[in-house]
Design an enzyme around this catalytic site. Structure first.
Site, PDB file in Angstrom:
ATOM      1  N   GLY A  42       0.790  -1.218   0.000  1.00  0.00           N
ATOM      2  CA  GLY A  42       0.000   0.000   0.000  1.00  0.00           C
ATOM      3  C   GLY A  42       0.825   1.274   0.000  1.00  0.00           C
ATOM      4  CB  SER A  43       3.785   2.372   1.935  1.00  0.00           C
ATOM      5  OG  SER A  43       3.197   2.388   3.219  1.00  0.00           O
ATOM      6  CG  ASN A  88      -4.834   4.104   8.973  1.00  0.00           C
ATOM      7  OD1 ASN A  88      -5.232   5.158   8.475  1.00  0.00           O
ATOM      8  ND2 ASN A  88      -3.721   4.043   9.673  1.00  0.00           N
ATOM      9  CB  SER A 131      -1.949  -3.553   1.188  1.00  0.00           C
ATOM     10  OG  SER A 131      -0.888  -4.296   1.735  1.00  0.00           O
ATOM     11  CG  HIS A 158      -0.278  -6.837   5.013  1.00  0.00           C
ATOM     12  ND1 HIS A 158      -0.349  -6.487   6.345  1.00  0.00           N
ATOM     13  CD2 HIS A 158       0.045  -5.711   4.350  1.00  0.00           C
ATOM     14  CE1 HIS A 158      -0.066  -5.204   6.473  1.00  0.00           C
ATOM     15  NE2 HIS A 158       0.185  -4.711   5.275  1.00  0.00           N
ATOM     16  CB  THR A 176      12.219 -10.716 -11.233  1.00  0.00           C
ATOM     17  OG1 THR A 176      13.271 -10.571 -12.191  1.00  0.00           O
ATOM     18  CG2 THR A 176      11.609 -12.099 -11.339  1.00  0.00           C
ATOM     19  CB  CYS A 225       2.970   3.097  10.208  1.00  0.00           C
ATOM     20  SG  CYS A 225       2.438   1.980   8.893  1.00  0.00           S
TER      21      CYS A 225
END
Length: 397
Positions: free
Chosen positions: A73-74, A153, A201, A203, A239, A327
């Site tokens: 996400g960041s 969030n 994101s 997770h 990759t 965070c």
């Protein structure tokens, strides 16, 4: 310690078993480089990426070619804001966002200000909602981007995304939304909601860490993010992490399959926890909108106590929670989100966020309420602030 309850799913989630099984084959069986399409191992890896791209696109009502995979996400937030700013600087230098965005947006805007860009940070009301009229008033001829998060969030407030998208579209402004917390918890339709860019994101929805994505509407002018090879149609070189991307796609597939049942269950548990805390603990403030909030988010401020003390005692009772966004939970500063809603520093310091998963039961909720009741009572008995308040009111201690 009689229980182990994980109630910090806004920070991250357990990777779902189906996701782990989907990922496993790309570690030890189909481990080829997706750019090596001349042999089967490479083709299988490429197929996994494109399958995941379709799964994400379908969930958002987007075209497959509008989905790009990132590291999370960041990164997606950084790409959206920097990419649009530098690609459109000939049109203007003004960005509109809010005071309650994730730091991936706020710090990126601060960074861009060093290069001559200007940012308007919209206020929010006590529920964390923006004022649409204030948004309209903030628009200038040189405004090139509006970036407003879908759902917060910390306090869970869901913004009026469709109306924001309409305003942006009417003024010919690119609209980005950070939907990291919203994905899998609200119905997202990028076409109906006039969204040009959307960050996500894996997770947060039972997928692996280290992978995310961005929806970029066809025709949006945005700089490439990583230069190098031709991966992600030349926009993000490197990759691909095939196993992570496949896991992200599987997590999205599960979210879509179980969506209605999942939301109904979380909402029921959320409301039970909110009512339990309100009923059993005095002097509390529910943070965020009472109804327009994420189905798994419960954020209260508990007057006269510190959030860090609450967290330590909760951990001793087997409950994992958060005193702010993941965070910044190590910071002693009050949450910028709570301060933006008008809370004073003392009240903001006493905030705890519980974020629920479908693994939680009614008994777990009741245990959490009872545990919180005991912890808050214990801490307030030791609180000089609370005791001073009681003395002023003439109450005995």
């Amino acid at each position: 310690m009689s229980k182990k309850l994980y109630l910090d799913n806004a920070a991250t989630t357990r990777v779902k078993k189906e996701v782990v099984e989907e990922m496993r084959q790309y570690f030890d069986e189909y481990y080829g480089n997706p750019s090596s399409s001349l042999y089967e191992l490479g083709r299988k890896s490429k197929e996994a990426i494109e399958n995941a791209r379709k799964q994400v696109a379908d969930f958002l009502n987007a075209d497959e070619k509008e989905i790009y995979f990132t590291a999370g996400g960041s990164e997606s937030d950084n790409w959206a804001v920097k990419g649009v700013a530098f690609a459109n600087k000939n049109k203007g230098n003004h960005i509109i966002t809010t005071k309650i965005e994730h730091h991936a947006i706020l710090h990126t805007c601060e960074y861009l200000e060093k290069f001559g860009f200007e940012t308007t940070y919209l206020d929010v009301d006590k529920y964390g909602m923006i004022d649409l009229e204030k948004l309209k008033e903030a628009i200038r001829p040189e405004t090139i981007l509006i970036s407003i998060m879908y759902a917060n969030n910390e306090i869970g407030t869901i913004q009026p995304i469709e109306q924001i998208g309409e305003i942006a579209q009417e003024h010919g402004i690119i609209f980005h939304t950070d939907a990291v917390q919203a994905l899998g918890s609200v119905k997202i339709d990028v076409k109906k909601q006039h969204i040009d860019l959307l960050s996500m994101s894996a997770h947060k929805i039972g997928g692996p860490k280290g992978v995310g994505g961005m929806f970029i509407r066809k025709g949006v002018k945005i700089d490439n993010f990583i230069h190098g090879g031709g991966q992600e149609r030349g926009r993000r070189a490197g990759t691909e992490g095939v196993q992570n991307i496949a896991g992200f796609g599987k997590a999205v597939e599960i979210a879509e399959r179980d969506f209605d049942k999942h939301i109904a269950r979380l909402t029921e548990l959320r409301d039970r926890l909110i009512e339990g805390i309100k009923t059993n603990i005095p002097d509390v403030v529910l943070n965020g909108h009472p109804t327009m909030r994420l189905p798994n988010n419960v954020n209260f401020s508990y007057k006269y106590v510190e959030g860090e003390s609450i967290l330590l005692l909760l951990d001793m009772e087997g409950i994992s929670a958060s005193s702010g966004s993941a965070c910044t939970s190590g910071s002693l500063d009050p949450s910028h989100v709570l301060l933006a809603t008008g809370l004073d520093h003392g009240t903001a310091h006493g905030s705890i966020r519980f974020s629920i998963s479908e693994e939680i039961t009614e008994e777990d909720i009741d245990y959490t309420v009872e545990t919180m009741k005991n912890i808050i009572s214990k801490l307030r008995m030791m609180s000089p602030i609370k005791n001073d308040e009681d003395l002023k009111k003439g109450n005995s201690l």
